[in-house]
Design a protein around this motif. Structure first.
Motif, PDB file in Angstrom:
ATOM      1  N   GLY A 432       0.994  -1.119   0.079  1.00  0.00           N
ATOM      2  CA  GLY A 432       0.668   0.229   0.438  1.00  0.00           C
ATOM      3  C   GLY A 432       1.028   0.916  -0.145  1.00  0.00           C
ATOM      4  N   VAL A 433       2.079   1.206   0.759  1.00  0.00           N
ATOM      5  CA  VAL A 433       2.644   2.294   1.227  1.00  0.00           C
ATOM      6  C   VAL A 433       4.288   1.294   0.575  1.00  0.00           C
ATOM      7  N   SER A 434       5.380   2.703  -0.516  1.00  0.00           N
ATOM      8  CA  SER A 434       6.379   2.307   0.218  1.00  0.00           C
ATOM      9  C   SER A 434       7.031   3.989   0.375  1.00  0.00           C
ATOM     10  N   TYR A 466      27.477  19.009   6.077  1.00  0.00           N
ATOM     11  CA  TYR A 466      25.873  19.310   6.416  1.00  0.00           C
ATOM     12  C   TYR A 466      25.319  17.532   6.760  1.00  0.00           C
ATOM     13  N   GLY A 467      24.528  17.769   6.821  1.00  0.00           N
ATOM     14  CA  GLY A 467      24.165  16.539   7.026  1.00  0.00           C
ATOM     15  C   GLY A 467      22.200  17.112   6.742  1.00  0.00           C
ATOM     16  N   GLY A 468      21.754  15.720   6.479  1.00  0.00           N
ATOM     17  CA  GLY A 468      20.891  15.865   5.859  1.00  0.00           C
ATOM     18  C   GLY A 468      19.763  14.588   5.730  1.00  0.00           C
ATOM     19  N   VAL A 469      17.912  14.599   5.658  1.00  0.00           N
ATOM     20  CA  VAL A 469      17.472  13.767   5.223  1.00  0.00           C
ATOM     21  C   VAL A 469      16.295  13.924   4.266  1.00  0.00           C
ATOM     22  N   ASP A 470      16.641  12.871   2.978  1.00  0.00           N
ATOM     23  CA  ASP A 470      15.476  12.869   2.336  1.00  0.00           C
ATOM     24  C   ASP A 470      14.172  11.720   2.490  1.00  0.00           C
ATOM     25  N   LEU A 471      13.148  11.893   1.615  1.00  0.00           N
ATOM     26  CA  LEU A 471      12.230  10.470   2.629  1.00  0.00           C
ATOM     27  C   LEU A 471      11.475  10.375   0.688  1.00  0.00           C
ATOM     28  N   SER A 472      10.780  10.070   0.281  1.00  0.00           N
ATOM     29  CA  SER A 472      10.589   9.815  -0.783  1.00  0.00           C
ATOM     30  C   SER A 472       9.809   8.747  -1.132  1.00  0.00           C
ATOM     31  N   GLY A 473       9.108   8.156  -1.973  1.00  0.00           N
ATOM     32  CA  GLY A 473       8.005   7.566  -2.543  1.00  0.00           C
ATOM     33  C   GLY A 473       6.331   7.808  -2.496  1.00  0.00           C
ATOM     34  N   ALA A 474       5.703   6.151  -2.361  1.00  0.00           N
ATOM     35  CA  ALA A 474       3.828   6.860  -3.541  1.00  0.00           C
ATOM     36  C   ALA A 474       3.315   5.975  -2.589  1.00  0.00           C
ATOM     37  N   LEU A 475       2.021   5.738  -2.491  1.00  0.00           N
ATOM     38  CA  LEU A 475       1.037   5.566  -2.186  1.00  0.00           C
ATOM     39  C   LEU A 475       0.257   4.508  -3.988  1.00  0.00           C
ATOM     40  N   GLN A 476       0.224   3.114  -3.444  1.00  0.00           N
ATOM     41  CA  GLN A 476      -0.091   2.258  -4.276  1.00  0.00           C
ATOM     42  C   GLN A 476      -1.675   1.983  -4.279  1.00  0.00           C
ATOM     43  N   ILE A 477      -2.065   1.905  -5.613  1.00  0.00           N
ATOM     44  CA  ILE A 477      -3.492   1.535  -6.254  1.00  0.00           C
ATOM     45  C   ILE A 477      -3.705   0.882  -4.711  1.00  0.00           C
ATOM     46  N   ILE A 491       0.292   8.126  -5.995  1.00  0.00           N
ATOM     47  CA  ILE A 491      -0.120   9.091  -5.950  1.00  0.00           C
ATOM     48  C   ILE A 491       1.828   9.315  -4.780  1.00  0.00           C
ATOM     49  N   PRO A 492       2.228  10.098  -5.141  1.00  0.00           N
ATOM     50  CA  PRO A 492       3.894   9.894  -5.331  1.00  0.00           C
ATOM     51  C   PRO A 492       3.856  10.434  -3.345  1.00  0.00           C
ATOM     52  N   LEU A 493       4.732  10.248  -2.688  1.00  0.00           N
ATOM     53  CA  LEU A 493       4.327  10.881  -1.489  1.00  0.00           C
ATOM     54  C   LEU A 493       5.382  12.459  -0.851  1.00  0.00           C
ATOM     55  N   GLY A 494       5.723  13.049  -1.839  1.00  0.00           N
ATOM     56  CA  GLY A 494       6.450  14.472  -2.083  1.00  0.00           C
ATOM     57  C   GLY A 494       7.214  14.157  -1.456  1.00  0.00           C
ATOM     58  N   GLU A 495       8.445  15.185  -2.129  1.00  0.00           N
ATOM     59  CA  GLU A 495       9.467  14.637  -1.346  1.00  0.00           C
ATOM     60  C   GLU A 495      10.513  15.786  -0.858  1.00  0.00           C
ATOM     61  N   LEU A 496      10.781  15.413   0.678  1.00  0.00           N
ATOM     62  CA  LEU A 496      11.075  16.074   1.610  1.00  0.00           C
ATOM     63  C   LEU A 496      12.368  16.055   1.898  1.00  0.00           C
TER      64      LEU A 496
END
Length: 518
Positions: A432-434, A466-477, A491-496
């Motif tokens: 459902g979520v990746s 620098y430190g940081g965090v990238d978060l990405s993913g998607a909602l599945q059908i 539906i993309p989670l949106g780039e954090l």
């Protein structure tokens, strides 16, 4: 008599007759209570709508067989909640949808009334000796040896089964019975099923909770040599490889691996990554069955993964710029994790499928040689939430902070190293979520620098860390397993993307100092 007075008397007479009739009717009504019942029924206050059942979301009990739950066809149509059932899924074939169902008892439950026979029972003949007798004495009932009744099937067509992992269904089973084939040769009842939705077993109830994933129940598959796994849970505390005491409920994975060096780099510039990641994942689940007149679909839902994150890792050497095949940053998966935790919403077992792939990723220009290390802590929350006003919308949150442990940068160039995890979460075998959570450490240099975050060292040129965090993913059908409307695309989670300065160094005519970033 004057005309006006005669008219008044006539009106008074008519009024008296009307009052008498009214009194007569009233007395008649008072003397017959049954006649007043319909009028009283009209004035009754309508019954209040039933309050939706609130189900606690908890972890399935350890060491016990998780019970199945069944929603009868009648209950599902009425928006009712599935109930605990003694049945068991003995086997299941995903291709054909056929399953063998067994039960401790074959007696149908109370909400499974035995359907009346379509053939009316024969009427006994009248007594020849007594014409007033309605029937003759009934004949003796046949003994048990003279008749054999077929046992009642544990389920009927239209029933929906929610089961924990079973033979042939390692991800659990949520299915509707479409056909009852009959008694199976090996025992039990063979049925044909099709996929069902959570709304058919949760009905109009409400459920909400976050359930920790038992680290001892997570299968870890090392993908490189040198991976060490340690975990801690209540009553069985384990220590990490470095002797560190793990918080209860945490899983820690230590790794050390060599990575490809830049083309033409000397042997002394060999590159490697080393460190650990520590996780305490929790499954977040909520459901609101108050659909507001929208059929069986719920009014709200949420599925996600949350938890605490801690990691400490180092990158040394002169790493290659990219992989040799696709030109993308060098990614090294070092461990694959899988778990099928069973949570319960009231009596209903909900099987969650959780997969994690932990990896190192390095993006470098092939020119800079580094020796950097970072200590990072924080939390995260990823998932999908549903409401009728907005449909499915993504959730991606992360709050992390990092501290540099040591820094050495030689030559000009840039490098970015991540220690992250690819995660997927679903229900009953459907993703459902990746999500891809990638905390990172990034260094850029316009010369060379050496030192540590305590403010000592030397610099020629300038550098920054620098430190940081990238978060990405998607909602599945497949999130439509909740019973919500289908969306036609991922539906993309949106780039954090969050980044914060850790330390920097600047050139000076005297002894240079490494300055922690403000």
């Amino acid at each position: 008599m004057p005309k006006s007075k005669h008219k008044l008397t006539r009106h008074a007479l008519l009024a008296s007759v009307a009052v008498a009739a009214l009194l007569t009717t009233g007395c008649s009504a008072d003397s017959t209570p049954e006649a007043a019942a319909p009028a009283a029924a009209v004035t009754e206050t309508p019954a209040a709508a039933p309050t939706p059942e609130q189900l606690a979301v908890v972890k399935a009990p350890l060491g016990k067989a998780t019970p199945a739950a069944v929603a009868t066809q009648e209950a599902a149509k009425a928006g009712g909640t599935a109930r605990k059932s003694p049945l068991k899924v003995a086997s299941y074939d995903r291709k054909s949808g056929r399953a063998i169902i067994t039960a401790k008892t074959v007696t149908p439950p109370a909400d499974h009334p035995t359907p009346p026979s379509s053939t009316p029972a024969p009427t006994a003949p009248s007594s020849p000796t007594d014409p007033t007798s309605p029937s003759a004495p009934s004949s003796p009932a046949p003994s048990a040896s003279e008749t054999t009744a077929a046992p009642a099937a544990p389920v009927r067509v239209g029933d929906v089964i929610a089961s924990a992992p079973a033979p042939g269904a390692p991800d659990g089973l949520l299915a509707e019975v479409t056909e009852v084939v009959g008694e199976a040769p090996s025992g039990g009842t063979e049925v044909v099923t099709k996929s069902a939705e959570l709304s058919s077993v949760l009905g109009e109830s409400k459920a909400k909770g976050e359930v920790p994933v038992d680290p001892a129940a997570i299968d870890v598959d090392p993908l490189v040599e040198g991976v060490k796994v340690s975990w801690a849970k209540t009553g069985d505390l384990t220590f990490g490889p470095e002797g560190a005491r793990l918080p209860l409920g945490s899983l820690r994975i230590d790794v050390g691996a060599a990575i490809a060096t830049a083309e033409g780099a000397p042997a002394s510039a060999s590159a490697s990554v080393r460190g650990f990641v520590q996780l305490a994942p929790e499954v977040a689940f909520s459901y609101d069955g108050s659909g507001g007149g929208r059929g069986s679909a719920p009014g709200g839902a949420f599925l996600g993964l949350t938890g605490d994150w801690a990691s400490k890792w180092s990158l040394k050497g002169r790493a290659a710029a990219t992989t040799a095949t696709d030109g993308k940053p060098l990614r090294i998966p070092f461990a694959k994790l899988h778990a099928d935790p069973v949570i319960q919403a009231g009596p209903i077992p909900i099987v969650v499928n959780l997969d994690l792939v932990c990896y190192f990723q390095v993006a470098a220009d092939g020119k800079v040689t580094v020796d950097v290390e970072q200590d990072l802590k924080g939390d995260f929350r990823v998932g999908g939430t549903f409401s009728w006003s907005k449909g499915w919308t993504p959730v991606s949150e992360s709050a992390m902070t990092g501290t540099p442990v040591g820094v050495k940068v030689t030559a000009r160039g840039d490098v970015k190293a991540s220690l992250g995890a690819e995660a997927s979460i679903g229900l009953y075998g459907t993703v459902g979520v990746s999500a891809d959570l990638a905390p990172y450490l990034r260094a850029e240099a316009a010369g060379s620098a050496e030192g540590s975050s305590d403010g000592t060292g030397s610099v020629s040129g300038s550098w920054a860390l620098y430190g940081g965090v990238d978060l990405s993913g998607a909602l599945q059908i497949q999130l439509t397993i909740f019973g919500t409307p289908i969306f036609q695309h991922r539906i993309p989670l949106g780039e954090l993307h969050k980044e914060w300065p850790l330390a920097k160094g600047e050139a000076s005519t005297s002894t240079s100092a490494l300055k922690p970033a403000a």
